[in-house]
Design an enzyme around this catalytic site. Structure first.
Site, PDB file in Angstrom:
ATOM      1  N   TYR A  75       0.826  -1.217   0.000  1.00 30.57           N
ATOM      2  CA  TYR A  75       0.000   0.000   0.000  1.00 30.57           C
ATOM      3  C   TYR A  75       0.861   1.268   0.000  1.00 30.57           C
ATOM      4  CZ  TYR A  75      -3.675   3.283   1.352  1.00 30.57           C
ATOM      5  OH  TYR A  75      -4.553   4.331   1.391  1.00 30.57           O
ATOM      6  N   LYS A  93       1.047   4.274  -3.002  1.00 25.69           N
ATOM      7  CA  LYS A  93       0.661   5.669  -2.804  1.00 25.69           C
ATOM      8  C   LYS A  93       1.851   6.608  -2.984  1.00 25.69           C
ATOM      9  CE  LYS A  93      -3.705   5.031  -2.061  1.00 25.69           C
ATOM     10  NZ  LYS A  93      -4.721   5.576  -2.990  1.00 25.69           N
TER      11      LYS A  93
END
Length: 250
Positions: A156, A160
């Site tokens: 994750y 990002k």
């Protein structure tokens, strides 16, 4: 860019940040195509947007959503909220290597999907006539995990961080076409992703936020997105919206 009368695409419009943003743009006079996975059409239609079922990393499905928006008028606004989580460690607790399959799935949705939606929306915007000196505005969704990835965010956080890196690159790339690009990096927001957590974990997370000590509200994300659309000087920047939270390692 003026919101009233503009055509917008909002991804992740079936819930959370995307739904709140689509609602805010509709309330201010935009015509909105809401993109989300198949099965969310009724939810999107209920707020007054036009649903378009699509996996954001699917070129054909997103191109069809962009074409749907083009039928309403020149596409001027993109707010890309769609994303997913997925816990990945480099080495699992049992000593096994972390899941490459989960890593690739998170990157596919969060980073490849962002690039896919951005490139297709920007191409459509670049074919339009300028309004007040610009053709369009694209808002992406990063995360504070881009800087402060926690244990278990080995997929994750880099997904990002890639969005943050893409933001200034895309803004420079599209400047000559009159298209702005900015990103919002939320902290912990009260979205379906957080709602799944046990109450004790939710309470602990909320208490960790300095001020205000609560989760962000999707409407607050939507308000910032609306401001970025209207403020021509915001370009190439990733804006944190997190109540001064700096995440610890776990």
């Amino acid at each position: 860019m003026k919101i009233d009368g503009s055509v917008a695409i909002v991804t992740g419009a079936g819930s959370g940040l995307g739904r709140a943003t689509a609602t805010a743009l509709l309330d201010r006079g935009a015509r909105v195509v809401g993109v989300d996975l198949p099965g969310t059409e009724k939810t999107i239609r209920d707020i007054g947007a036009i649903p378009a079922g699509a996996d954001v990393a699917d070129p054909d499905a997103v191109a069809a959503a962009v074409a749907t928006a083009g039928e309403l008028g020149p596409l001027r606004i993109l707010v890309h909220c769609a994303g997913r989580d997925g816990a990945v460690r480099l080495v699992d607790r049992d000593g096994a290597p972390g899941s490459l399959e989960t890593f690739e799935a998170v990157i596919r949705t969060n980073l490849t999907g962002t690039f896919n939606v951005l490139r297709l929306a920007a191409a459509a915007m670049s074919a339009t006539e300028p309004v007040d000196g610009e053709r369009g505005v694209c808002i992406l969704t990063a995360s504070i995990a881009a800087w402060e990835g926690q244990i278990g965010q080995a997929a994750y956080a880099p997904s990002k961080a890639g969005v943050v890196g893409l933001t200034i690159t895309a803004a420079r790339d599209l400047a000559s076409r009159g298209i702005r690009v900015a990103s919002i990096a939320p902290g912990i927001f009260d979205t379906p992703m957080v709602e799944r957590l046990p109450d004790s974990v939710r309470e602990s997370l909320a208490a960790s936020i300095p001020n205000p000590s609560r989760f962000g509200r999707p409407e607050e994300y939507a308000a910032l997105a609306s401001h970025i659309v209207e403020n021509q000087l915001i370009n190439g920047e990733t804006i944190r919206i997190d109540g001064a939270l700096r995440m610890g390692p776990r």
